[in-house]
Design a protein around this motif. Structure first.
Motif, short mmCIF file in Angstrom:
data_model
loop_
_atom_site.label_atom_id
_atom_site.label_comp_id
_atom_site.label_asym_id
_atom_site.label_seq_id
_atom_site.Cartn_x
_atom_site.Cartn_y
_atom_site.Cartn_z
N ASP A 154 -1.64 -0.26 3.78
CA ASP A 154 -1.16 -1.55 3.28
C ASP A 154 -2.08 -2.08 2.17
O ASP A 154 -2.59 -3.20 2.24
CB ASP A 154 -1.05 -2.57 4.42
CG ASP A 154 0.14 -2.27 5.33
OD1 ASP A 154 1.22 -1.96 4.80
OD2 ASP A 154 -0.03 -2.33 6.56
N ASP B 192 -3.55 -3.79 -0.96
CA ASP B 192 -3.23 -4.95 -1.78
C ASP B 192 -3.09 -4.50 -3.23
O ASP B 192 -3.93 -3.74 -3.74
CB ASP B 192 -4.35 -5.99 -1.66
CG ASP B 192 -3.99 -7.29 -2.35
OD1 ASP B 192 -3.81 -7.30 -3.58
OD2 ASP B 192 -3.91 -8.32 -1.66
N VAL C 179 0.17 1.63 -3.72
CA VAL C 179 0.68 0.49 -2.93
C VAL C 179 1.92 0.91 -2.15
O VAL C 179 2.05 0.65 -0.95
CB VAL C 179 0.98 -0.71 -3.85
CG1 VAL C 179 1.73 -1.80 -3.08
CG2 VAL C 179 -0.30 -1.27 -4.44
N HIS C 180 2.82 1.60 -2.84
CA HIS C 180 4.06 2.02 -2.18
C HIS C 180 3.78 3.04 -1.07
O HIS C 180 4.33 2.94 0.03
CB HIS C 180 4.99 2.63 -3.24
CG HIS C 180 6.31 3.09 -2.69
ND1 HIS C 180 7.31 2.21 -2.32
CD2 HIS C 180 6.80 4.34 -2.43
CE1 HIS C 180 8.36 2.89 -1.88
NE2 HIS C 180 8.07 4.18 -1.92
N SER D 133 1.16 3.46 0.71
CA SER D 133 0.38 2.93 1.84
C SER D 133 1.08 1.82 2.61
O SER D 133 0.54 1.33 3.59
CB SER D 133 -0.97 2.40 1.33
OG SER D 133 -0.79 1.24 0.54
N ARG D 134 2.27 1.45 2.19
CA ARG D 134 2.98 0.40 2.91
C ARG D 134 3.32 0.88 4.32
O ARG D 134 4.07 1.82 4.51
CB ARG D 134 4.26 0.01 2.18
CG ARG D 134 4.95 -1.23 2.79
CD ARG D 134 6.27 -1.53 2.12
NE ARG D 134 7.28 -0.54 2.43
CZ ARG D 134 8.08 0.03 1.52
NH1 ARG D 134 7.97 -0.27 0.24
NH2 ARG D 134 8.97 0.92 1.91
N ASP D 135 2.70 0.25 5.31
CA ASP D 135 2.91 0.58 6.71
C ASP D 135 2.64 2.06 6.99
O ASP D 135 3.26 2.67 7.85
CB ASP D 135 4.33 0.23 7.15
CG ASP D 135 4.47 0.16 8.67
OD1 ASP D 135 3.49 -0.22 9.34
OD2 ASP D 135 5.55 0.50 9.18
#
Length: 318
Positions: free
Chosen positions: A143, A145, A237-238, A240-242
């Protein structure tokens, strides 16, 4: 700073690349420890290097053993040309491409040497290359930043996602894949270049690096890395999202515009230029990152096939 690995007898050594020289680092040095070092620590690392050796006498191997590799599809021009050739769809770009960056996982055990031979895979008549750039993630994250993402990328290298297009096309008819059409070889190298080396080419959140690929010295395609639809930070970012992205993981751009034969096949409606053949030499150069060059070798795999599906009949419960 540029960080490479090379084979020395039975051991793998890490070295810095300066001009046409390799500066070996002490045995046991890890690539990620160099890439994540502070400026002060890098000065100490450089001071501790051993006697330089000529770069052209070293047997370079892939500069990293990534735990995982994600390959994106970030170049609009490539998608436009290749969609009908490989994806089986009509010409044009699917609306879904614009909504979010899509990626597939690649085989991290398939990496080849940046100047090594790449054996022709069995059962293909449509061997192809893909000119890409890979980013290396410095530490394990989740996640991320958006404001922190770029600082977590510690290096860049040229990436070639070799592809058997006829196998890939069949696999994608199942709406899952590709798999065997791509997992036989990937080339990363020739070394990893730290982000500070690329600042002179920065344009906003991208790098305007000229990319080109040649087959037997004939220019096939060229593009700029700045043509990406998303920045590397946005890809992280994409990703590592969840989900966890590991230290040393590779995030590859996907093929640049003009960077694969299949793109030209889709635009021209015929296999021109022809698929790669044994003996062909594929050379990729990216400004600021160097050059990789691989010759296609003969098939080495016995090419074992499994039989067609044999469902139970009648089906259970029928």
């Amino acid at each position: 700073m540029r960080v490479a690995r090379y084979q020395e007898a039975d051991s793998v050594r890490v070295a810095l690349v300066e001009g046409e020289l390799l500066l070996p680092l002490p045995p046991g040095t890890e690539v990620l420890s160099v890439l994540t070092a502070s400026p002060t620590e890098r000065l100490a690392i450089r001071a501790g290097a051993e006697t330089a050796i000529p770069l052209d006498r070293a047997s370079l191997i892939a500069p990293l053993d990534p735990p995982a590799m994600r390959d994106f599809v970030t170049f609009e021009r490539h998608v436009q040309g290749v969609h009908s050739s490989v994806g089986g769809g009509a010409a044009g770009i699917p609306d879904a491409w614009y909504e979010a960056p899509a990626f597939l996982f690649m085989n991290p055990h398939s990496l080849t040497a940046p100047f090594g031979e790449v054996p022709m895979p069995p059962h293909t008549l449509a061997m192809d290359f893909e000119l890409e750039v890979a980013a290396i993630v410095g530490r394990t994250v989740r996640d991320v930043d958006p404001d922190d993402a770029e600082s977590l990328i510690v290096g860049y290298a040229i990436f070639n996602d070799w592809s058997a297009r006829d196998i890939q096309r069949r696999e994608m008819q199942v709406n899952l894949g590709p798999s065997k059409g791509k997992d036989f070889a990937n080339t990363l190298g020739p070394w990893i270049t730290t982000p500070d080396e690329l600042e002179q080419w920065r344009v906003g959140d991208r790098f305007d690096l000229r990319m080109e690929v040649r087959v037997n010295d004939e220019l096939i395609g060229e593009a700029s890395l700045a043509e990406m639809g998303w920045s590397f930070a946005e890809l992280l970012v994409h990703s590592s999202r969840d989900a966890w992205v590991g230290a040393g993981d590779v995030l590859a751009t996907g093929t640049c515009g003009g960077g694969a034969l299949a793109e030209w096949w889709g635009r021209r409606g015929e296999q021109s230029p022809p698929p790669l053949a044994v003996g062909d030499v594929v050379t990729m150069t990216v400004e600021g990152l160097g050059t990789i060059s691989n010759q296609i070798g003969p098939i080495r795999s016995p090419g074992h096939r499994v039989p067609a599906a044999r469902p139970l009949s009648p089906a259970p419960g029928a």
